[in-house]
Design an enzyme around this catalytic site. Structure first.
Site, PDB file in Angstrom:
ATOM      1  N   ILE B 149      18.815  73.414  37.287  1.00  0.00           N
ATOM      2  CA  ILE B 149      19.928  73.019  36.408  1.00  0.00           C
ATOM      3  C   ILE B 149      21.235  73.581  36.958  1.00  0.00           C
ATOM      4  CG2 ILE B 149      20.859  73.133  34.070  1.00  0.00           C
ATOM      5  CD1 ILE B 149      17.957  73.633  33.116  1.00  0.00           C
ATOM      6  N   CYS B 150      22.207  72.701  37.145  1.00  0.00           N
ATOM      7  CA  CYS B 150      23.548  73.079  37.600  1.00  0.00           C
ATOM      8  C   CYS B 150      23.465  73.871  38.911  1.00  0.00           C
ATOM      9  CB  CYS B 150      24.269  73.848  36.492  1.00  0.00           C
ATOM     10  SG  CYS B 150      26.041  73.899  36.712  1.00  0.00           S
ATOM     11  N   GLU B 151      23.975  75.094  38.938  1.00  0.00           N
ATOM     12  CA  GLU B 151      23.877  75.864  40.180  1.00  0.00           C
ATOM     13  C   GLU B 151      22.411  76.140  40.527  1.00  0.00           C
ATOM     14  OE1 GLU B 151      25.226  79.858  40.069  1.00  0.00           O
ATOM     15  OE2 GLU B 151      25.626  79.967  42.211  1.00  0.00           O
ATOM     16  N   GLY B 153      20.227  74.036  40.263  1.00  0.00           N
ATOM     17  CA  GLY B 153      19.834  72.843  41.000  1.00  0.00           C
ATOM     18  C   GLY B 153      20.147  72.994  42.479  1.00  0.00           C
ATOM     19  N   THR B 173      19.003  68.547  37.291  1.00  0.00           N
ATOM     20  CA  THR B 173      19.856  68.090  36.195  1.00  0.00           C
ATOM     21  C   THR B 173      21.254  68.665  36.424  1.00  0.00           C
ATOM     22  OG1 THR B 173      19.163  69.975  34.891  1.00  0.00           O
ATOM     23  CG2 THR B 173      18.026  67.932  34.458  1.00  0.00           C
TER      24      THR B 173
END
Lengths: 273, 367
Positions: B149-151, B153, B173
């Site tokens: 998720i985000c960083e 990811g 995501t």
């Protein structure tokens, strides 16, 4: 610039005229030259030296650079608000700069200099914060102008509740401020603010470290170095551990045993079957 | 007095009465509520692995297992993983559990000044790698499903590119990949973080980290607040007032506040890599991002990839993450674009039935 009645030049001229009236020469009196008595000769020499000195000071002042308190425009500048909001904190800032940018002495005033540097950096930081806020304020003014125009031009479409009106205002503010946030002016102001805040923090650290040093306390820089060493050593130890226990870990390797294992051979699938 | 004027006056009185009532009701609720009433991340879980400040949790199953390979959820450092389980009825993790997925989540902890020197290498090669190794060891499996998720990811992308044998399926995501595509759609509210970071010099970022040791969580909170001026301006007045209709709404608001307030510092050296190498220099999509001398080559990702993004994401604009499709080496690449913003994808009521199910169904087909 018009000459002021209080200028240094006019004062010097008045001094010279006064001396001349106090010690008139024979030529001034219109008489024949006479033998000069030793005392008068000394006075004349004194007068000439004094006059020469005044002339040299006058010339020196004309070279500029110094802040001349005797001029009304200088005094006005001291109290003008734009001087305080502009490039520096006026005369105080000039004084600070002169101390900080002047020559350094090996054993004198080191802590004083650090403190003055901190003061100067605080001033710069405050100026940059003010400049940043000025950019934002301009945006707020634009938003207000837009909102007012909208109210004036579309009276029939105006919301009839305070909530509707507030939502309209927030929408205008949001839209306008995002425009402002995308401008070069904003990005630059934000950068300067961040930079000067960092510079100030680092200067604070220098002073704290000078004190720590004197009190036999480890400094922030020393602790950073220790932590850096610990982190690097831990990294090396773990790399060695991984290398010793599992040769393929920590480096890109073609999938071997792991890939050969099929899902059907996993224990969970086995359990289910 | 005309009828129209009477109507307006009556409306004003009614509005004032409603407002006062709402305010009083809200005050009563706030007086009654205590911090202990505002709980987040309450799904049942146990600590299964620890390393330094990093903790790996395994969530208790709530349904019969349908997906064999477990999922490891990796959040970033700007914010905390608790967002994935904000509350009982707004929880990606609970939704996955309810659909029969075995879920692990990694918590990076609260980095302090002593963690200043941690880098992306530490997070990818050590912490994330050790979590994956632990799960593989514990479950005797060769690979896991990784959900970044985000960083997190970005960590997951790096990990998958460097350790492809350990990841069976990769789910991302709201993950940035091409950091310079922030204005690809020309939406002015999007990508301010990208613009502002590019406006800084590398030396400014170095100085910031040198002065603070880390990238302060408070600074990031301020930056995020600046990105949505209208919402920031109205949050604690109109926003709060809107929640005074019922206690459930107010609690939702307060839980989100709790999550936002719990923003950890980002370790300094890793922050430099994020801001300079990725945000400024865009090295990931260019194939120039290096970890410990190894290039993170996205073309080496040949496993199935699911990329989920938020259509209204102003922090990670859609095009910055959709760029992944053309960068990875896999032929099995799927995108799901969800309505909502960066955090809304996880916590909005609308997305609850979609996000978890989308991930579950996609994984099930590839289990």
């Amino acid at each position: 610039m018009s000459e002021s009645p209080f200028s240094f030049e006019s004062w010097a001229t008045a001094q010279a005229a006064m001396l001349k009236s106090m010690f008139p020469t024979p030529a001034d009196a219109g008489g024949a030259p006479a033998a000069v008595p030793p005392l008068q000769e000394q006075f004349e020499e004194l007068r000439d030296t004094w006059t020469e000195s005044i002339n040299r000071w006058s010339e020196f002042v004309k070279e500029g650079g110094a802040f001349d308190f005797s001029k009304p425009e200088s005094l006005r500048a001291m109290f003008a608000p734009e001087r305080w909001l502009g490039n520096g904190a006026g005369v105080f800032d000039i004084g600070l700069r002169q101390v900080l940018e002047g020559p350094k002495y090996a054993t004198l005033f080191d802590l004083d200099r650090k403190l003055l540097e901190l003061r100067q950096l605080a001033t710069r930081r405050d100026q940059n914060v003010a400049a940043f806020q000025a950019v934002l304020m301009k945006g707020w003014n634009t938003a207000f102008a837009k909102f007012s125009k909208e109210l004036a031009s579309s009276r029939e479409k105006l919301p009839s509740t305070w909530r509707g009106m507030t939502d309209r205002w927030l929408s205008v503010v949001n839209d306008t401020m995002i425009d402002v946030h995308r401008t070069d002016e904003f990005v630059e102001a934000q950068k300067q603010m961040l930079r000067s805040a960092s510079d100030y923090r680092l200067q604070e650290r220098k002073i704290a470290e000078a004190w720590c040093d004197a009190m036999h306390i480890p400094t922030r820089s020393e602790m950073d170095e220790v932590q850096r060493t610990v982190t690097e050593l831990r990294r090396q130890v773990r790399a060695l551990q991984r290398g010793a226990s599992e040769p393929m870990s920590g480096a890109i390797q073609p999938a071997t045993s792991a890939r050969k294992r099929t899902a059907a051979s996993s224990p969970r699938r086995a359990r289910r079957s | 007095m005309t009828a129209a004027k009477k109507t307006t006056a009556a409306r004003a009185v009614a509005e004032f009465s409603d407002f006062s009532l709402k305010l009083t009701r809200g005050q009563r609720m706030l007086q009654r509520l205590k911090d202990e009433d505002v709980q987040i991340a309450t799904a049942d879980k146990e600590v299964v692995f620890r390393r330094d400040k990093v903790t790996l949790y395994r969530y208790k199953a709530t349904a019969k297992r349908t997906v064999d390979v477990p999922v490891l959820v990796a959040y970033g450092q700007i914010g905390r993983y608790t967002m994935t389980d904000l509350q009982e009825d707004r929880s990606m993790l609970r939704n996955l559990l309810a659909l029969g997925v075995d879920v692990y989540a990694v918590d990076w902890g609260n980095p302090s000044r002593s963690d200043r020197w941690l880098t992306f290498e530490d997070y990818v090669d050590d912490y994330l790698n050790e979590c994956v190794e632990f799960i593989c060891r514990e479950q005797s499996i060769p690979s896991i499903n990784l959900l970044g998720i985000c960083e997190g990811g970005v960590f997951s992308l790096c990990y998958t590119a460097l350790y492809p044998h350990r990841v069976k399926n990769l789910v991302l995501t709201i993950t940035p990949v091409d950091f310079h595509q922030d204005q690809a759609e020309g939406r002015k509210a999007h990508g301010l973080l990208n613009l502002w970071t590019r406006g800084l010099g590398a030396d400014d970022i170095d100085q910031l980290i040198e002065a603070n040791g880390n990238l302060p969580g408070e600074l990031m909170s301020y930056v995020f607040a600046q990105m949505t001026p209208g919402a920031t301006l109205s949050k604690y007045n109109i926003g709060l007032l809107d929640t005074f209709d019922d206690e459930k709404k107010l609690l939702n608001f307060l839980r989100m506040e709790k999550w936002i307030a719990d923003r950890p510092h980002h370790p300094g050296e890793a922050a430099k890599q994020l801001l300079v190498n990725l945000y400024k220099n865009n090295e990931l999509i260019r194939g120039e991002f290096k970890l410990a001398g190894r290039t993170v080559d996205l073309r080496k990702i040949k496993i199935p990839v699911l990329n989920i993004f938020a259509k209204e994401d102003h922090i990670i604009p859609p095009k910055t993450t959709q760029a992944l499709g053309g960068a990875v080496g896999t032929k099995d690449y799927t995108e799901i674009g969800l309505e909502g913003g960066h955090v809304g994808v996880f916590v909005s009521g609308k997305s609850q039935g979609i996000l978890g199910k989308g991930i579950h169904d996609w994984l099930l087909k590839r289990d």
